[in-house]
Write a protein that holds these residues in place. Structure first.
Motif, PDB file in Angstrom:
ATOM      1  N   GLY A   1      56.294  66.376  70.114  1.00  0.00           N
ATOM      2  CA  GLY A   1      55.623  65.280  69.415  1.00  0.00           C
ATOM      3  C   GLY A   1      55.620  65.480  67.911  1.00  0.00           C
ATOM      4  N   SER A   2      55.394  66.713  67.465  1.00  0.00           N
ATOM      5  CA  SER A   2      55.402  66.999  66.029  1.00  0.00           C
ATOM      6  C   SER A   2      56.788  66.794  65.428  1.00  0.00           C
ATOM      7  N   ILE A   3      57.802  67.257  66.142  1.00  0.00           N
ATOM      8  CA  ILE A   3      59.183  67.084  65.661  1.00  0.00           C
ATOM      9  C   ILE A   3      59.558  65.603  65.643  1.00  0.00           C
ATOM     10  N   TYR A   4      59.232  64.882  66.723  1.00  0.00           N
ATOM     11  CA  TYR A   4      59.513  63.448  66.756  1.00  0.00           C
ATOM     12  C   TYR A   4      58.774  62.718  65.635  1.00  0.00           C
ATOM     13  N   GLY A   5      57.538  63.123  65.357  1.00  0.00           N
ATOM     14  CA  GLY A   5      56.781  62.502  64.271  1.00  0.00           C
ATOM     15  C   GLY A   5      57.445  62.720  62.924  1.00  0.00           C
TER      16      GLY A   5
ATOM     17  N   GLY B   1      63.138  51.371  66.612  1.00  0.00           N
ATOM     18  CA  GLY B   1      63.317  52.739  67.101  1.00  0.00           C
ATOM     19  C   GLY B   1      62.366  53.708  66.426  1.00  0.00           C
ATOM     20  N   VAL B   2      62.207  53.555  65.111  1.00  0.00           N
ATOM     21  CA  VAL B   2      61.309  54.428  64.354  1.00  0.00           C
ATOM     22  C   VAL B   2      59.857  54.241  64.812  1.00  0.00           C
ATOM     23  N   LYS B   3      59.435  52.983  64.970  1.00  0.00           N
ATOM     24  CA  LYS B   3      58.051  52.707  65.392  1.00  0.00           C
ATOM     25  C   LYS B   3      57.768  53.283  66.778  1.00  0.00           C
ATOM     26  N   TYR B   4      58.653  53.009  67.717  1.00  0.00           N
ATOM     27  CA  TYR B   4      58.449  53.515  69.081  1.00  0.00           C
ATOM     28  C   TYR B   4      58.446  55.044  69.096  1.00  0.00           C
ATOM     29  N   GLN B   5      59.293  55.635  68.277  1.00  0.00           N
ATOM     30  CA  GLN B   5      59.328  57.093  68.210  1.00  0.00           C
ATOM     31  C   GLN B   5      57.992  57.633  67.701  1.00  0.00           C
ATOM     32  N   MET B   6      57.431  57.014  66.666  1.00  0.00           N
ATOM     33  CA  MET B   6      56.162  57.496  66.122  1.00  0.00           C
ATOM     34  C   MET B   6      55.021  57.270  67.108  1.00  0.00           C
ATOM     35  N   TYR B   7      54.966  56.094  67.723  1.00  0.00           N
ATOM     36  CA  TYR B   7      53.907  55.839  68.706  1.00  0.00           C
ATOM     37  C   TYR B   7      53.909  56.910  69.794  1.00  0.00           C
ATOM     38  N   HIS B   8      55.093  57.221  70.273  1.00  0.00           N
ATOM     39  CA  HIS B   8      55.197  58.166  71.376  1.00  0.00           C
ATOM     40  C   HIS B   8      55.063  59.611  70.908  1.00  0.00           C
ATOM     41  N   ALA B   9      55.360  59.888  69.651  1.00  0.00           N
ATOM     42  CA  ALA B   9      55.081  61.218  69.098  1.00  0.00           C
ATOM     43  C   ALA B   9      53.575  61.469  69.134  1.00  0.00           C
TER      44      ALA B   9
ATOM     45  N   LEU C   1      52.525  62.116  72.680  1.00  0.00           N
ATOM     46  CA  LEU C   1      52.877  63.462  73.123  1.00  0.00           C
ATOM     47  C   LEU C   1      51.892  64.506  72.592  1.00  0.00           C
ATOM     48  N   VAL C   2      51.502  64.368  71.336  1.00  0.00           N
ATOM     49  CA  VAL C   2      50.520  65.305  70.784  1.00  0.00           C
ATOM     50  C   VAL C   2      49.198  65.179  71.537  1.00  0.00           C
ATOM     51  N   THR C   3      48.791  63.953  71.817  1.00  0.00           N
ATOM     52  CA  THR C   3      47.565  63.733  72.587  1.00  0.00           C
ATOM     53  C   THR C   3      47.670  64.361  73.977  1.00  0.00           C
ATOM     54  N   LEU C   4      48.803  64.136  74.644  1.00  0.00           N
ATOM     55  CA  LEU C   4      49.004  64.711  75.974  1.00  0.00           C
ATOM     56  C   LEU C   4      48.969  66.234  75.933  1.00  0.00           C
TER      57      LEU C   4
ATOM     58  N   VAL D   1      54.408  63.390  82.892  1.00  0.00           N
ATOM     59  CA  VAL D   1      54.298  62.255  81.953  1.00  0.00           C
ATOM     60  C   VAL D   1      54.919  62.644  80.618  1.00  0.00           C
ATOM     61  N   ALA D   2      54.555  63.810  80.098  1.00  0.00           N
ATOM     62  CA  ALA D   2      55.077  64.257  78.805  1.00  0.00           C
ATOM     63  C   ALA D   2      56.595  64.411  78.844  1.00  0.00           C
ATOM     64  N   ASN D   3      57.115  64.954  79.935  1.00  0.00           N
ATOM     65  CA  ASN D   3      58.573  65.110  80.058  1.00  0.00           C
ATOM     66  C   ASN D   3      59.270  63.755  80.066  1.00  0.00           C
ATOM     67  N   LEU D   4      58.728  62.809  80.819  1.00  0.00           N
ATOM     68  CA  LEU D   4      59.325  61.477  80.905  1.00  0.00           C
ATOM     69  C   LEU D   4      59.274  60.762  79.553  1.00  0.00           C
ATOM     70  N   ILE D   5      58.156  60.873  78.859  1.00  0.00           N
ATOM     71  CA  ILE D   5      58.027  60.257  77.532  1.00  0.00           C
ATOM     72  C   ILE D   5      59.004  60.908  76.552  1.00  0.00           C
ATOM     73  N   SER D   6      59.120  62.221  76.589  1.00  0.00           N
ATOM     74  CA  SER D   6      60.047  62.928  75.684  1.00  0.00           C
ATOM     75  C   SER D   6      61.484  62.469  75.889  1.00  0.00           C
TER      76      SER D   6
END
Length: 127
Positions: free
Chosen positions: A12-16, A45-53, A56-59, A71-76
């Protein structure tokens, strides 16, 4: 850190970070080169990546079990397939070398994201 899964925290940090970098890249360098429709897709793509980053941090901060790890694996995976295929499609189209094989990958990534959210909802319903 007891019972915390560091993998989604790291991913999540890297994706962010990548999301911020690519958002700035789009706003400054690509804005002059890309058609508005392609730029809008890139920004999606950028927005969806940040939302999901952030997801992932929350998860990663939640007490862990196999369901949340799945869930985290599927989202990643979904972020990688969805956002990065959009980046590839829009950049390759901008520079006249469109990589068409990426087209079918985007909806697969989107399905992974939807499935991840549904799995998360199911997890919450079974608490």
């Amino acid at each position: 850190m007891n019972n915390i899964n560091t993998t989604p925290l790291i991913i999540g940090s890297i994706y962010g970070a990548i999301s911020v970098i690519l958002g700035a890249f789009a706003a400054h360098a690509l804005k002059k080169k890309m058609k508005p429709s392609l730029l809008a897709s890139f920004e999606t793509g950028v927005k969806y990546q940040m939302y999901h980053a952030l997801l992932l941090v929350t998860l990663g901060l939640m007490p862990q079990n196999n369901k949340l790890t799945n869930v985290a694996n599927l989202i990643s995976i979904g972020v990688f397939l969805f956002s990065f295929s959009i980046y590839g499609l829009t950049l390759s189209a901008t520079f006249s070398k469109k990589i068409k094989v990426l087209g079918p990958i985007t909806p697969i990534g989107g399905l992974c994201l939807v499935a991840g959210w549904c799995m998360l909802a199911y997890y919450f319903m079974t608490l």
